[in-house]
Design a protein around this motif. Structure first.
Motif, PDB file in Angstrom:
ATOM      1  N   LEU A   1       0.675  -1.276  -0.020  1.00 21.54           N
ATOM      2  CA  LEU A   1      -0.041   0.197  -0.232  1.00 21.54           C
ATOM      3  C   LEU A   1       0.933   1.261   0.007  1.00 21.54           C
ATOM      4  N   ILE A   2       1.777   1.282   0.797  1.00 21.81           N
ATOM      5  CA  ILE A   2       2.814   2.602   0.899  1.00 21.81           C
ATOM      6  C   ILE A   2       3.482   2.860  -0.519  1.00 21.81           C
ATOM      7  N   ARG A   3       3.872   1.499  -0.951  1.00 22.09           N
ATOM      8  CA  ARG A   3       4.656   1.877  -2.175  1.00 22.09           C
ATOM      9  C   ARG A   3       3.694   2.347  -3.481  1.00 22.09           C
ATOM     10  N   TYR A   4       2.466   1.713  -3.205  1.00 22.19           N
ATOM     11  CA  TYR A   4       1.112   2.302  -4.465  1.00 22.19           C
ATOM     12  C   TYR A   4       1.023   3.862  -4.124  1.00 22.19           C
ATOM     13  N   VAL A   5       0.679   4.052  -2.878  1.00 23.60           N
ATOM     14  CA  VAL A   5       0.546   5.583  -2.490  1.00 23.60           C
ATOM     15  C   VAL A   5       1.628   6.397  -3.069  1.00 23.60           C
ATOM     16  N   ALA A   6       2.755   6.041  -2.715  1.00 26.48           N
ATOM     17  CA  ALA A   6       3.988   6.810  -2.983  1.00 26.48           C
ATOM     18  C   ALA A   6       4.241   7.046  -4.399  1.00 26.48           C
ATOM     19  N   GLY A   7       3.945   6.142  -5.147  1.00 26.24           N
ATOM     20  CA  GLY A   7       3.877   6.238  -6.779  1.00 26.24           C
ATOM     21  C   GLY A   7       2.781   7.215  -7.054  1.00 26.24           C
ATOM     22  N   LEU A   8       1.862   7.585  -6.447  1.00 30.46           N
ATOM     23  CA  LEU A   8       1.045   8.524  -7.034  1.00 30.46           C
ATOM     24  C   LEU A   8       1.524  10.082  -7.152  1.00 30.46           C
ATOM     25  N   GLY A   9       2.907  10.347  -6.382  1.00 29.35           N
ATOM     26  CA  GLY A   9       3.578  11.430  -6.526  1.00 29.35           C
ATOM     27  C   GLY A   9       3.314  12.568  -5.683  1.00 29.35           C
ATOM     28  N   LYS A  10       2.779  12.274  -4.483  1.00 25.53           N
ATOM     29  CA  LYS A  10       2.443  13.333  -3.516  1.00 25.53           C
ATOM     30  C   LYS A  10       3.264  13.330  -2.068  1.00 25.53           C
ATOM     31  N   PRO A  11       3.349  14.202  -1.431  1.00 28.20           N
ATOM     32  CA  PRO A  11       4.063  14.086  -0.111  1.00 28.20           C
ATOM     33  C   PRO A  11       3.105  13.014   0.706  1.00 28.20           C
ATOM     34  N   MET A  12       3.938  12.283   1.426  1.00 28.77           N
ATOM     35  CA  MET A  12       3.393  11.257   2.231  1.00 28.77           C
ATOM     36  C   MET A  12       3.588  11.549   3.954  1.00 28.77           C
ATOM     37  N   ILE A  13       2.847  11.507   4.741  1.00 30.85           N
ATOM     38  CA  ILE A  13       2.799  11.628   6.034  1.00 30.85           C
ATOM     39  C   ILE A  13       2.507  10.248   6.675  1.00 30.85           C
ATOM     40  N   ILE A  14       3.708   9.706   7.425  1.00 27.48           N
ATOM     41  CA  ILE A  14       3.483   8.137   8.027  1.00 27.48           C
ATOM     42  C   ILE A  14       3.555   8.206   9.358  1.00 27.48           C
ATOM     43  N   SER A  15       2.464   7.790  10.108  1.00 19.01           N
ATOM     44  CA  SER A  15       2.268   7.586  11.541  1.00 19.01           C
ATOM     45  C   SER A  15       3.163   6.390  11.740  1.00 19.01           C
ATOM     46  N   THR A  16       3.781   6.394  12.966  1.00 21.68           N
ATOM     47  CA  THR A  16       4.582   4.973  13.409  1.00 21.68           C
ATOM     48  C   THR A  16       4.313   4.562  14.869  1.00 21.68           C
ATOM     49  N   GLY A  17       2.918   4.880  15.164  1.00 21.03           N
ATOM     50  CA  GLY A  17       2.577   4.304  16.205  1.00 21.03           C
ATOM     51  C   GLY A  17       2.765   2.548  16.384  1.00 21.03           C
ATOM     52  N   MET A  18       3.353   2.168  17.318  1.00 20.10           N
ATOM     53  CA  MET A  18       3.570   0.663  17.622  1.00 20.10           C
ATOM     54  C   MET A  18       4.692   0.223  16.730  1.00 20.10           C
ATOM     55  N   ALA A  19       5.290   0.804  15.753  1.00 21.67           N
ATOM     56  CA  ALA A  19       6.303   0.401  15.069  1.00 21.67           C
ATOM     57  C   ALA A  19       7.719   0.187  15.477  1.00 21.67           C
ATOM     58  N   THR A  20       8.577  -0.683  15.172  1.00 22.47           N
ATOM     59  CA  THR A  20       9.789  -0.922  15.386  1.00 22.47           C
ATOM     60  C   THR A  20      10.496  -0.156  14.433  1.00 22.47           C
ATOM     61  N   LEU A  21      11.931   0.250  14.890  1.00 22.96           N
ATOM     62  CA  LEU A  21      12.778   0.627  13.940  1.00 22.96           C
ATOM     63  C   LEU A  21      12.822   0.139  12.694  1.00 22.96           C
TER      64      LEU A  21
END
Length: 356
Positions: free
Chosen positions: A142-162
């Protein structure tokens, strides 16, 4: 740290914090309430209002499997996921009206797509950015697909490991051919406990990814967001509700309009307070230099008096010798009569050349 723009507004690079009002489920199924929230966000001083685009079928499936029943001490324990998302979703057919309301209010809007169909839908509106929710950070396709649309992305990192955040940032950067990406510190507790926010991670995030870093804030107050800005956060996202007493899936951890306005003001004040690494007097301090301490006469002194600690003291205001010269002045001889308060200068004292 890199920076980019959303809707003409620069983000990062020392700019004031970019404040996002998250509507989420706080419309409670009412299009009119959603429009009212958009206007409330604008009036509170938010830079953007954020929607969420999903349907129960694009985010989950209806299942009797026990994993699809919310448990674990959350606000939503006992609810079926499909039922919860059916209540919380923003109907896509509202989007035209919500976009028009944002335009009328003069506020930027964008959304979180939870699958490809939502991203494709949002492209029709030429949204200036996309948000990836914390729970979707592991959905690299999903991230790759949305990134491919060419707009800035804001990613929340709750629960995520490094490693998980590394993978998400890398996926967005590669798929978006150097996509503009910001990462938000987030605790996905609802509400989040202040002592679990661990905002010191913000500095690590800056150093590790060299991207704009912000905070998606689910705490009940404003302290965490203000502290985050002091630590370098340049984006703050906060849920907005018209009235917590109205209820709804997200109301308990959302700010009311007057609270949101107070938060926006406090965040900008915190940012202004950071200033720069300046030493020496500021413009408003210059006048007060005159009230620093200096050496002045404490009692009437006759010419020829050998000065003691009772005769000369360090006191306010400035104008006399620096206090550190007191040991040189004590034991010296007054050249002339000196009145109380007189600022002591070397010219007031006899020297060896005067025949001492």
């Amino acid at each position: 740290m890199t920076s980019f723009r959303i809707g003409g507004r620069a983000i990062g690079g020392g700019e004031p914090p970019y404040v996002i009002a998250e509507i989420s489920a706080n419309h409670r199924g009412s299009r009119a309430a959603a429009i009212e929230l958009i206007h409330a966000a604008a009036e509170a001083g938010a830079d953007a209002v954020k929607l969420q685009h999903y349907t129960p079928d694009t985010i989950t499936v209806r299942s009797d499997h026990p994993d699809f029943l919310v448990t674990g001490g959350t606000l939503w324990d006992g609810r079926q996921l499909a039922d919860l998302y059916a209540e919380a979703m923003t109907p896509w057919e509202w989007t035209d009206d919500l976009a028009a309301a944002a335009d009328a209010a003069g506020i930027t809007w964008f959304s979180t797509p939870f699958d490809r169909t939502a991203a494709d839908f949002l492209v029709r509106y030429d949204v200036p950015a996309f948000k990836i929710a914390s729970f979707e950070i592991v959905d690299l396709p999903l991230i790759r697909y949305v990134a491919g649309l060419g707009k800035p992305m804001i990613i929340s990192t709750g629960m995520a490991t490094l490693p998980e955040i590394d993978a998400a940032v890398e996926a967005a950067t590669e798929a978006g051919d150097g996509a503009e990406v910001a990462v938000l510190r987030c605790n996905s507790g609802y509400p989040a406990a202040p002592d679990e926010m661990d905002l010191r991670a913000i500095a690590v995030m800056h150093d590790r990814w060299h991207r704009p870093v912000g905070l998606s804030d689910h705490t009940l107050g404003s302290t965490a967001a203000i502290a985050a800005v002091a630590l370098g956060a340049c984006i703050v996202e906060k849920h907005l509700t018209l009235r917590r007493s109205d209820g709804g899936p997200d109301a308990a951890f959302s700010a009311e309009p007057d609270e949101f306005a107070g938060l926006v003001a406090a965040l900008h004040e915190a940012h202004r307070s950071l200033g720069e690494a300046r030493f020496g007097p500021s413009e408003r301090e210059v006048a007060n230099i005159a009230f620093r301490r200096s050496l002045r006469v404490a009692r009437p002194i006759a010419a020829g008096t050998i000065l003691s600690a009772d005769d000369v003291r360090s006191m306010r205001p400035a104008g006399g010798l620096a206090p550190d010269h007191l040991r040189d002045v004590i034991g010296s001889t007054a050249r002339t009569d000196l009145s109380v308060g007189h600022p002591v200068q070397w010219s007031d004292l006899l020297t060896d050349e005067d025949g001492r």
